[in-house]
Design an enzyme around this catalytic site. Structure first.
Site, PDB file in Angstrom:
ATOM      1  N   GLY A  39       0.946  -1.136  -0.240  1.00 28.83           N
ATOM      2  CA  GLY A  39       0.537   0.047  -0.117  1.00 28.83           C
ATOM      3  C   GLY A  39       0.510   1.765   0.099  1.00 28.83           C
ATOM      4  O   GLY A  39       0.179   2.235   0.502  1.00 28.83           O
ATOM      5  N   GLY A  84      -0.806   7.499   0.969  1.00 27.99           N
ATOM      6  CA  GLY A  84      -1.155   7.998   2.219  1.00 27.99           C
ATOM      7  C   GLY A  84      -0.278   7.747   2.733  1.00 27.99           C
ATOM      8  O   GLY A  84       1.226   8.030   2.415  1.00 27.99           O
ATOM      9  N   ASN A 101       0.377  -2.728   5.126  1.00 31.80           N
ATOM     10  CA  ASN A 101      -0.098  -1.409   5.608  1.00 31.80           C
ATOM     11  C   ASN A 101      -1.183  -1.153   4.356  1.00 31.80           C
ATOM     12  O   ASN A 101      -2.346  -0.670   5.395  1.00 31.80           O
ATOM     13  CB  ASN A 101       0.898  -0.422   4.859  1.00 31.80           C
ATOM     14  CG  ASN A 101       0.294   0.599   4.958  1.00 31.80           C
ATOM     15  OD1 ASN A 101      -0.228   1.262   5.858  1.00 31.80           O
ATOM     16  ND2 ASN A 101       0.013   1.636   3.424  1.00 31.80           N
ATOM     17  N   SER A 105      -5.956   0.217  13.410  1.00 34.58           N
ATOM     18  CA  SER A 105      -6.773   1.009  13.826  1.00 34.58           C
ATOM     19  C   SER A 105      -7.251   0.866  14.851  1.00 34.58           C
ATOM     20  O   SER A 105      -7.252  -0.029  15.551  1.00 34.58           O
ATOM     21  CB  SER A 105      -7.678   0.662  12.803  1.00 34.58           C
ATOM     22  OG  SER A 105      -8.704   2.308  13.229  1.00 34.58           O
ATOM     23  N   TYR A 107     -24.188  -7.804   6.689  1.00 35.96           N
ATOM     24  CA  TYR A 107     -22.795  -6.891   6.326  1.00 35.96           C
ATOM     25  C   TYR A 107     -23.216  -5.644   6.930  1.00 35.96           C
ATOM     26  O   TYR A 107     -24.563  -4.844   6.938  1.00 35.96           O
ATOM     27  CB  TYR A 107     -22.166  -6.808   5.178  1.00 35.96           C
ATOM     28  CG  TYR A 107     -21.954  -5.744   4.715  1.00 35.96           C
ATOM     29  CD1 TYR A 107     -20.108  -6.421   5.096  1.00 35.96           C
ATOM     30  CD2 TYR A 107     -21.667  -4.902   3.668  1.00 35.96           C
ATOM     31  CE1 TYR A 107     -18.811  -4.884   4.707  1.00 35.96           C
ATOM     32  CE2 TYR A 107     -21.209  -3.610   4.170  1.00 35.96           C
ATOM     33  CZ  TYR A 107     -19.650  -4.082   3.545  1.00 35.96           C
ATOM     34  OH  TYR A 107     -18.594  -2.976   3.461  1.00 35.96           O
TER      35      TYR A 107
END
Length: 314
Positions: free
Chosen positions: A21, A25, A100, A150, A169
Site C-alpha cells: 500500500g 497515503g 499496510n 486501526s 454486513y
C-alpha cells in the site's frame, strides 16, 4: 503554531523494506522516510501505474532512493502467491515488512475471487498469507514485521460464526473486525516467533485519524453518489480537530518499523486525545485483542482459509 511531530530514523543502508500500500497515503510517506534513511524499498501495489507515480514522487524527494515496485492484489491469494514467488526467486533477505495496504468500509458487501468478504480478505488474510509465504526471507533478514491496524479495533469483535459477514454486513463493523484481526495476527506472530525461535519481531501500529484517500476509495464502493466520509474528514482537518496529515499519521508506524526502542508484541499509535492525533507512543493493547485463545483460533482459521501454513515455511 505548534511544530509537527517527528522522529529520527537510524541509518538503514544495506537493509531491505517491503511496504504494501505504498502508492499513496501513509504507506507512501513511510516508504519515502525509509528510503531517505538509506533502505532499499519495494512497493507491492495493485496498480502498476500508481506504483510508477509513487516511485517518481519518492525519487523526486529522495534522488538517491533505491526503490522499485511490484504488482499485487492482496484481495487475491493467487496474486499474493505470485508476488511471494517473485521475491523468493530474487532471494533478498527482507529486514522490514510493513503490512499496510487496506480497504475501509465499502457501503455494500463485496466478495473476492476466493469468496471472502473484501475487507477481511484484503486487510487480514492477504497480509497473513504474504507474511507466511515470505518466511524464509523474513527469517534470513531477522525481520521486523509491522502490521498496520486501526483504533477501530478497540470496540471490534470477531464474529466466529460469520467471519465473512455473509449473514449480516455492516461497513464499519466489518472494517473494525478486519483491523482487530490485524492486531491479533501481529501479536500472535510475535509470540510464535519467540516460542519457535524464528528470529522475527512482530508489532502493530495505527496512524490515528489520518486524512488519506482511504476515506474516499472504500466508502464509495457500491454507491451511486459520493460518500460523505472524505468531505467530513477534510472539514475536520481544516478546523484542526481530531485529524492529522498523512505525514503525521505515518510517524507511529514508522516508529514501530524503524525505532530501536520499538518492541515485539507491542502496539504503537498517537499519544493525543482519543488516539486521534499526536506523536508516536506505545499504547496499551486493546481489551478486544487480549484473548490468547482468540489469537490462536484466528491464526488456525486463517491458515485454513489461505492454505498457507507457517510451520512449513521455516
Amino acid at each position: 503554531m505548534k511544530k509537527p511531530y517527528d522522529m529520527s530514523v537510524p541509518d538503514l543502508h544495506g537493509r531491505l523494506a517491503v511496504v504494501t500500500g505504498g502508492s499513496d497515503g501513509i504507506g507512501l510517506k513511510l516508504a519515502q522516510r525509509l528510503a531517505l534513511a538509506g533502505a532499499e524499498v519495494i512497493l507491492p501495489v495493485r496498480s502498476a501505474v500508481k506504483g510508477d507515480m509513487a516511485l517518481e514522487q519518492i525519487r523526486s524527494a529522495v534522488p538517491r532512493a533505491v526503490i522499485s515496485s511490484r504488482v499485487v492484489d492482496l484481495a487475491s491469494l493467487a496474486s499474493v502467491k505470485s508476488l511471494a514467488d517473485t521475491l523468493l526467486t530474487e532471494g533478498r533477505p527482507i529486514n522490514f515488512l510493513v503490512n499496510n495496504a487496506g480497504v475501509m468500509a465499502p457501503a455494500t458487501r463485496h466478495t473476492t475471487a476466493d469468496g471472502f468478504e473484501l475487507q477481511f480478505a484484503t486487510n487480514h488474510l492477504g497480509h497473513m498469507a504474504l507474511t507466511g509465504r515470505l518466511m524464509l526471507l523474513l527469517r534470513a533478514g531477522e525481520a521486523r514485521v509491522t502490521t498496520v491496524t486501526s483504533s477501530a479495533a478497540r470496540g471490534a469483535k470477531i464474529n466466529w460464526g460469520d467471519l465473512q459477514s455473509a449473514e449480516r454486513y455492516s461497513p464499519v463493523r466489518s472494517y473494525g473486525a478486519s483491523k482487530l484481526a490485524n492486531l491479533l495476527f501481529a501479536l500472535e506472530l510475535d509470540r510464535r516467533s519467540r516460542v519457535g525461535g524464528w528470529g522475527i519481531v512482530s508489532n502493530a501500529a495505527h496512524p490515528g485519524t489520518t486524512l488519506t484517500n482511504l476515506y474516499a476509495s472504500g466508502p464509495n464502493l457500491g454507491r451511486n453518489r459520493p460518500a460523505p466520509h472524505e468531505a467530513i474528514m477534510r472539514r475536520l482537518a481544516s478546523w484542526g480537530v481530531l485529524v492529522h496529515s498523512a505525514e503525521a499519521g505515518m510517524l507511529s508506524p514508522l516508529y514501530a518499523v524503524a525505532s530501536p526502542q520499538a518492541q515485539g508484541g507491542a502496539l504503537y499509535g498517537p499519544d493525543g486525545f482519543g488516539q486521534f492525533t499526536g506523536g508516536p507512543a506505545e499504547l496499551s493493547i486493546y481489551k478486544s485483542a487480549l484473548s490468547a485463545s482468540d489469537a490462536t483460533q484466528l491464526w488456525q482459521v486463517s491458515e485454513r482459509l489461505t492454505g498457507v501454513l507457517f510451520e512449513t515455511k521455516v
